[in-house]
Design an enzyme around this catalytic site. Structure first.
Site, PDB file in Angstrom:
ATOM      1  N   GLU A 231       0.840  -1.194   0.000  1.00 15.90           N
ATOM      2  CA  GLU A 231       0.000   0.000   0.000  1.00 15.90           C
ATOM      3  C   GLU A 231       0.880   1.250   0.000  1.00 15.90           C
ATOM      4  O   GLU A 231       0.611   2.202  -0.723  1.00 15.90           O
ATOM      5  CB  GLU A 231      -0.931  -0.021   1.217  1.00 15.90           C
ATOM      6  CG  GLU A 231      -2.019   1.027   1.106  1.00 15.90           C
ATOM      7  CD  GLU A 231      -3.065   0.943   2.200  1.00 15.90           C
ATOM      8  OE1 GLU A 231      -3.284  -0.147   2.766  1.00 15.90           O
ATOM      9  OE2 GLU A 231      -3.661   1.987   2.510  1.00 15.90           O
ATOM     10  N   ARG A 309      -7.942   2.672  13.336  1.00 17.34           N
ATOM     11  CA  ARG A 309      -8.851   1.557  13.037  1.00 17.34           C
ATOM     12  C   ARG A 309      -8.875   0.556  14.194  1.00 17.34           C
ATOM     13  O   ARG A 309      -9.916  -0.025  14.503  1.00 17.34           O
ATOM     14  CB  ARG A 309      -8.500   0.882  11.710  1.00 17.34           C
ATOM     15  CG  ARG A 309      -9.485  -0.208  11.303  1.00 17.34           C
ATOM     16  CD  ARG A 309      -9.307  -0.670   9.866  1.00 17.34           C
ATOM     17  NE  ARG A 309      -9.903   0.248   8.915  1.00 17.34           N
ATOM     18  CZ  ARG A 309     -11.172   0.193   8.493  1.00 17.34           C
ATOM     19  NH1 ARG A 309     -11.979  -0.759   8.912  1.00 17.34           N
ATOM     20  NH2 ARG A 309     -11.626   1.080   7.638  1.00 17.34           N
ATOM     21  N   ARG A 341      -3.713  -6.653   6.167  1.00 20.88           N
ATOM     22  CA  ARG A 341      -5.102  -7.128   6.216  1.00 20.88           C
ATOM     23  C   ARG A 341      -5.758  -6.963   7.598  1.00 20.88           C
ATOM     24  O   ARG A 341      -5.327  -7.590   8.564  1.00 20.88           O
ATOM     25  CB  ARG A 341      -5.112  -8.594   5.803  1.00 20.88           C
ATOM     26  CG  ARG A 341      -6.394  -9.034   5.130  1.00 20.88           C
ATOM     27  CD  ARG A 341      -6.209 -10.417   4.574  1.00 20.88           C
ATOM     28  NE  ARG A 341      -7.216 -10.735   3.569  1.00 20.88           N
ATOM     29  CZ  ARG A 341      -7.122 -11.783   2.754  1.00 20.88           C
ATOM     30  NH1 ARG A 341      -6.103 -12.599   2.822  1.00 20.88           N
ATOM     31  NH2 ARG A 341      -8.063 -12.020   1.872  1.00 20.88           N
ATOM     32  N   THR A 441     -11.104   5.438   6.904  1.00 27.83           N
ATOM     33  CA  THR A 441     -11.505   6.357   7.974  1.00 27.83           C
ATOM     34  C   THR A 441     -11.039   7.784   7.681  1.00 27.83           C
ATOM     35  O   THR A 441     -11.524   8.719   8.292  1.00 27.83           O
ATOM     36  CB  THR A 441     -10.980   5.893   9.345  1.00 27.83           C
ATOM     37  OG1 THR A 441      -9.561   5.781   9.284  1.00 27.83           O
ATOM     38  CG2 THR A 441     -11.570   4.550   9.709  1.00 27.83           C
ATOM     39  N   ALA A 510      -8.546  -1.187   2.434  1.00 27.07           N
ATOM     40  CA  ALA A 510      -9.732  -1.052   3.278  1.00 27.07           C
ATOM     41  C   ALA A 510     -10.890  -1.893   2.725  1.00 27.07           C
ATOM     42  O   ALA A 510     -12.062  -1.583   2.988  1.00 27.07           O
ATOM     43  CB  ALA A 510     -10.138   0.417   3.423  1.00 27.07           C
ATOM     44  N   GLU A 720     -10.943  -8.069   3.969  1.00 23.38           N
ATOM     45  CA  GLU A 720     -10.288  -8.158   5.270  1.00 23.38           C
ATOM     46  C   GLU A 720     -11.115  -8.788   6.396  1.00 23.38           C
ATOM     47  O   GLU A 720     -10.559  -9.493   7.240  1.00 23.38           O
ATOM     48  CB  GLU A 720      -9.867  -6.756   5.739  1.00 23.38           C
ATOM     49  CG  GLU A 720      -8.843  -6.094   4.863  1.00 23.38           C
ATOM     50  CD  GLU A 720      -8.750  -4.608   5.166  1.00 23.38           C
ATOM     51  OE1 GLU A 720      -9.648  -3.856   4.758  1.00 23.38           O
ATOM     52  OE2 GLU A 720      -7.800  -4.217   5.854  1.00 23.38           O
TER      53      GLU A 720
HETATM   54  N1  MTE Z   1      -6.421 -11.386  -1.578  1.00 24.39           N
HETATM   55  C1  MTE Z   1      -5.345 -11.791  -2.277  1.00 24.39           C
HETATM   56  N2  MTE Z   1      -5.423 -12.923  -2.991  1.00 24.39           N
HETATM   57  N3  MTE Z   1      -4.173 -11.075  -2.273  1.00 24.39           N
HETATM   58  C2  MTE Z   1      -4.058  -9.918  -1.551  1.00 24.39           C
HETATM   59  O1  MTE Z   1      -3.001  -9.277  -1.570  1.00 24.39           O
HETATM   60  N4  MTE Z   1      -5.170  -8.320  -0.003  1.00 24.39           N
HETATM   61  C3  MTE Z   1      -6.218  -8.157   1.010  1.00 24.39           C
HETATM   62  C4  MTE Z   1      -7.579  -8.572   0.458  1.00 24.39           C
HETATM   63  N5  MTE Z   1      -7.487  -9.853  -0.193  1.00 24.39           N
HETATM   64  C5  MTE Z   1      -5.186  -9.473  -0.774  1.00 24.39           C
HETATM   65  C6  MTE Z   1      -6.372 -10.245  -0.846  1.00 24.39           C
HETATM   66  C7  MTE Z   1      -6.332  -6.793   1.528  1.00 24.39           C
HETATM   67  S1  MTE Z   1      -5.280  -6.300   2.742  1.00 24.39           S
HETATM   68  C8  MTE Z   1      -7.296  -5.922   1.087  1.00 24.39           C
HETATM   69  S2  MTE Z   1      -7.479  -4.384   1.773  1.00 24.39           S
HETATM   70  C9  MTE Z   1      -8.226  -6.294   0.010  1.00 24.39           C
HETATM   71  O2  MTE Z   1      -7.983  -7.596  -0.497  1.00 24.39           O
HETATM   72  C10 MTE Z   1      -8.090  -5.255  -1.110  1.00 24.39           C
HETATM   73  O3  MTE Z   1      -8.846  -5.550  -2.215  1.00 24.39           O
HETATM   74  P1  MTE Z   1     -10.414  -5.198  -2.339  1.00 24.39           P
HETATM   75  O4  MTE Z   1     -10.598  -3.814  -1.819  1.00 24.39           O
HETATM   76  O5  MTE Z   1     -10.678  -5.333  -3.776  1.00 24.39           O
HETATM   77  O6  MTE Z   1     -11.119  -6.213  -1.501  1.00 24.39           O
HETATM   78 MO1  MOS Z   2      -5.527  -3.822   3.061  1.00 18.42          MO
HETATM   79  S1  MOS Z   2      -4.462  -3.901   4.798  1.00 18.42           S
HETATM   80  O1  MOS Z   2      -6.390  -2.354   3.555  1.00 18.42           O
HETATM   81  O2  MOS Z   2      -4.333  -3.252   1.980  1.00 18.42           O
END
Ligand code: MTE
Ligand code: MOS
Length: 768
Positions: A231, A309, A341, A441, A510, A720
């Site tokens: 990020e 958070r 996450r 947030t 998020a 998450e």
């Molecule tokens: N799933 C996979 N396969 N790889 C990832 O790096 N990151 C997670 C989650 N699922 C991740 C994942 C995190 S920390 C977040 S915030 C969300 O995916 C981000 O994607 P989204 O907003 O599309 O759910």
């Molecule tokens: Mo997920 S920790 O908000 O990239």
């Protein structure tokens, strides 16, 4: 609601090896490799930096230090406290000091060996305990308060004090940090990045190069996993590669070795949390005072947002009338900790979940019943500590359905029977809930853009601000586009995320990627339909459907027709071609911002979340009393994703997040030596869960029939929240430990509960 189930759009290319990652890219034969020379000392002042000999080595193109940075020597994402290259102070082992560009990695490594760096050591702070003692706060403490917790605790029939430490966690994305920087004409710079936040990568690259953002393009095809670790910290490799590319005039690729990546990058924040909780004999919580202390590492990164958070999730699913939440983040001489996450949510929730478990043991009640007793209600007891009212509460329906489908109460009795019969094996079970707030947030970040092109053959390209990191966002967005235009998914292609197609985007983080970008795409598609409808009406009329009306048109199955005259229809591609010949624009942007969000950090009050995602899990474990080893026998999860955008992907996210959480709760342990050198910097010393750690019996279900009004196709974010369902495993282990003494004594407990810790906790119980 029909669900278009589209398989992951990288599925085939991943399996056949065709998927392109940054490290697969070869732009030209003159492309160089970049390497970082980092600080071997946790804290000190650089007194000598001699690389003249290294620079004369064959195949070495450039060596750069802080003084060679044309722009700002800064890459702090929020607070500008993080130099791009350290000078003169080094703040952690792994902090970049020099950059090398060479023809080959071998040459770069040979050059590195010729470099002499001398650092005068300064006092180091490596543990959170000592940072707290020395009061090394990175920012003033933050507070969220409601009621009068101090007085209520003093009046409560029962109270507990406690401390809970929760550990760090390495992201272990399969693709390590990577970037390829390609210099263009003049000062133009094109960066192929593996970043969750291309716009911020663009900002940081522009800042270190000292050029405006319009000269920098950042493109992200996909990330080989990120989990929050890309990020902000993907900006670093992008900045370093760009500096080298600008200095040499050649493309430079930087792809960190696994050990370097683990050493150099930040991880999940360790927390040390202190709490007091007051309750009555029915298990009702009357007051809760909690202080959340986090280890930020050497610079701020996202630590303050993560702490916030954690504070906003300190009460998890429970109504607590008198509550006082304090958050403090401390500076240590370790790599800056970052998003992971759950973004602090897990650290905040762990404390209350463990405290409730203690209450139940003390009152000899079933912990699930103590939880239920304290859930947010429907009529009363529905205001959070920050003043937001809970609407559409799903806790009670999930509790009813899950306790039934998992046969929780019956199994608890059976487990008691098992434990009475077995001296060397103990079983434990736990049910834990998650209520996770969805939205950034920092309210203004809740915005997204999209760009949709219809080509005159009827095929469609979509570009949106989100990045694909394995979570299936692009597949969901293909579904949203296809649905909005009434065409089949195979007509839609998502093009790589690009700062020159959709500018000023927020990180894909998020869990809000599909909420935000899905809506932006829908808005773009609606604009296009609005332009196309008159053409479609004309075409229908000319076919003989004389009464076709704009307001009655349906876009479905690649056709457009009037709902009252379905026998007449035109093909989508026919409409596109006609529109083109009529000089109508077939390209549109779309934009979305989440409405009505606001959180006031000064008062600790506001509406920081658009809605909540809910879930619950029941897990059962078996411990080996002689070794501390445990097996996860069964997990049942019921999770709320509203009307799913893609069920297969959502179930994959729930399974993956849960197992990643199990790793954090039970197995993954980060160790540094007394100098602040990371000992667990490779897969042979750092253990993430493997196939053996998946529950023997794993049952994941989605909550049916509860659409989420006001979001894209009534769905909910999923990325998450299920991470925190792993607390069911964590507390099932505690339940099994405490069975050694018939649940009469509160066992020593921490996170992670490694087998080693479990064994020591059981031994201590036996000697009580
Ligand atoms: N799933 C996979 N396969 N790889 C990832 O790096 N990151 C997670 C989650 N699922 C991740 C994942 C995190 S920390 C977040 S915030 C969300 O995916 C981000 O994607 P989204 O907003 O599309 O759910
Ligand atoms: Mo997920 S920790 O908000 O990239």
């Amino acid at each position: 609601m029909k669900t278009v189930t589209i398989r992951h759009n990288s599925a085939e290319s991943h399996v056949t090896g065709q998927s392109v990652f940054v490290n697969d890219m070869e732009i030209s034969s003159s492309q160089l490799v970049g390497r970082v020379v980092y600080s071997p000392l946790a804290h000190g002042i650089i007194t000598q930096l001699d690389y003249s000999e290294a620079l004369n080595m064959p195949d070495v193109a450039a060596i750069l230090s802080a003084k060679d940075i044309p722009g700002h020597n800064q890459m702090g994402p929020v607070v500008k406290d993080e130099p791009c290259l350290a000078w003169p102070e080094t703040m952690f082992i792994g902090q970049a000091i020099l950059l090398i560009a060479a023809e080959t990695m071998d040459a770069a490594i040979r050059a590195e060996k010729m470099i002499r760096i001398q650092i005068e050591p300064l006092e180091t702070t490596l543990s959170l305990h000592s940072a707290i003692e020395k009061e090394l706060l990175i920012a003033p403490p933050a507070f969220i308060r409601s009621g009068d917790a101090e007085s209520a605790i003093n009046l409560a029939p029962y109270t507990f004090d406690g401390i809970l430490e929760t550990g760090s966690q390495e992201h272990w994305y399969l693709e390590t940090q990577s970037a390829l920087a390609v210099p263009g004409e003049g000062k133009e710079m094109m960066v192929f990045a593996s970043s969750q936040n291309p716009s911020e990568t663009q900002t940081i690259v522009a800042e270190v190069l000292g050029i405006p953002k319009h000269l920098v393009d950042v493109e992200v095809k996909r990330l080989g996993g990120a989990f929050g670790g890309k990020e902000t910290q993907a900006n670093h490799v992008a900045a370093w590669a760009s500096l080298l590319a600008q200095a040499t005039g050649k493309p430079v690729k930087m792809h960190l070795f696994r050990d370097d990546d683990q050493l150099m990058t930040g991880k999940r924040h360790r927390f040390l949390s202190k709490y007091r909780i007051g309750f009555d004999k029915t298990g009702l919580i009357l007051a809760y005072i909690v202080e959340l202390n986090s280890d930020a590492g050497a610079t701020t990164d996202l630590s303050l947002a993560i702490l916030e958070r954690a504070m906003l999730h300190a009460e998890n699913a429970y109504f607590i009338p008198n509550i006082s939440i304090t958050g403090k983040a401390y500076r240590t001489n370790l790599p800056p900790n970052t998003a992971f996450r759950g973004f602090g949510g897990p650290q905040g929730m762990a404390v209350i979940e463990n405290a409730i478990d203690r209450i139940a043991r003390f009152l000899e009640m079933d912990p699930a019943m103590v939880r239920k007793r304290n859930f947010y209600g429907f009529e009363r007891n529905r205001v959070t500590p920050y003043g937001k009212e809970i609407t559409n509460n799903r806790l009670h329906v999930i509790f009813e359905r899950l306790t039934e489908s998992s046969e929780y109460f019956q199994r608890r009795v059976e487990i008691q029977g098992f434990n009475n019969k077995h001296k060397y094996q103990k079983r434990g079970i736990a049910l834990t809930p998650v209520k996770f707030g969805i939205s950034f947030t920092t309210a203004f970040l809740n915005q997204a853009g999209a760009l949709v092109h219809i080509f005159n053959d009827g095929s469609v390209q979509v570009n949106h601000g989100g990045t694909e990191m394995g979570q299936g966002l692009h597949s969901k967005m293909i579904g949203v586009t296809a649905d909005a235009l009434g065409i089949s998914p195979d007509r839609v292609r998502v093009t790589p995320t690009s700062t020159s197609k959709v500018p000023n985007t927020s990180a894909t983080a998020a869990s809000s990627g599909s909420d935000l970008n899905g809506m932006a795409i829908k808005h773009a598609a609606e604009t296009l339909k609005h332009r196309l409808i008159p053409i479609a009406v004309q075409l229908l009329v000319s076919m003989g459907c004389k009464e076709a009306k704009a307001e009655n048109l349906i876009f479905e199955r690649n056709l457009i027709f009037d709902k009252y005259f379905p026998d007449f229809s035109i093909r989508f591609e026919q409409m596109a071609e006609t529109a083109w010949k009529n000089q109508i624009s077939l390209s549109s942007t779309g934009f979305y911002k989440t409405p009505n969000l606001l959180f006031d950090r000064k008062t600790g009050k506001g509406n920081p979340f658009y809605y909540y995602a809910y879930g619950m899990a029941v897990s059962e474990v078996e411990l080996d009393v002689l070794t501390g080893a445990y097996t996860l026998l069964r997990t049942d999860i019921l999770h709320d994703v509203g009307d799913s955008l893609n069920e297969d992907i959502d179930i994959g996210q729930i399974e993956g997040a849960f197992i990643q959480g199990v790793g954090w709760c039970t197995r993954e342990e980060i160790k540094w030596n007394e100098k602040g050198f990371l000992l667990t910097h490779s897969p042979d010393t750092y253990k993430i869960p493997t196939i053996n750690d998946i529950p023997v019996d794993f049952r994941v279900s989605l909550l049916r029939d509860f659409p989420n009004e006001g979001t894209i196709r009534k769905s909910k974010a999923v990325g998450e929240p299920p991470f925190m369902l792993a607390f069911s495993v964590w507390l099932a282990i505690k339940d099994a430990i405490s069975a050694v003494r018939q649940h009469r004594v509160e066992p020593a407990f921490t996170l992670p509960t490694t087998p080693e810790f479990v064994l020591l906790s059981m031994e201590a119980l036996k000697n009580e």
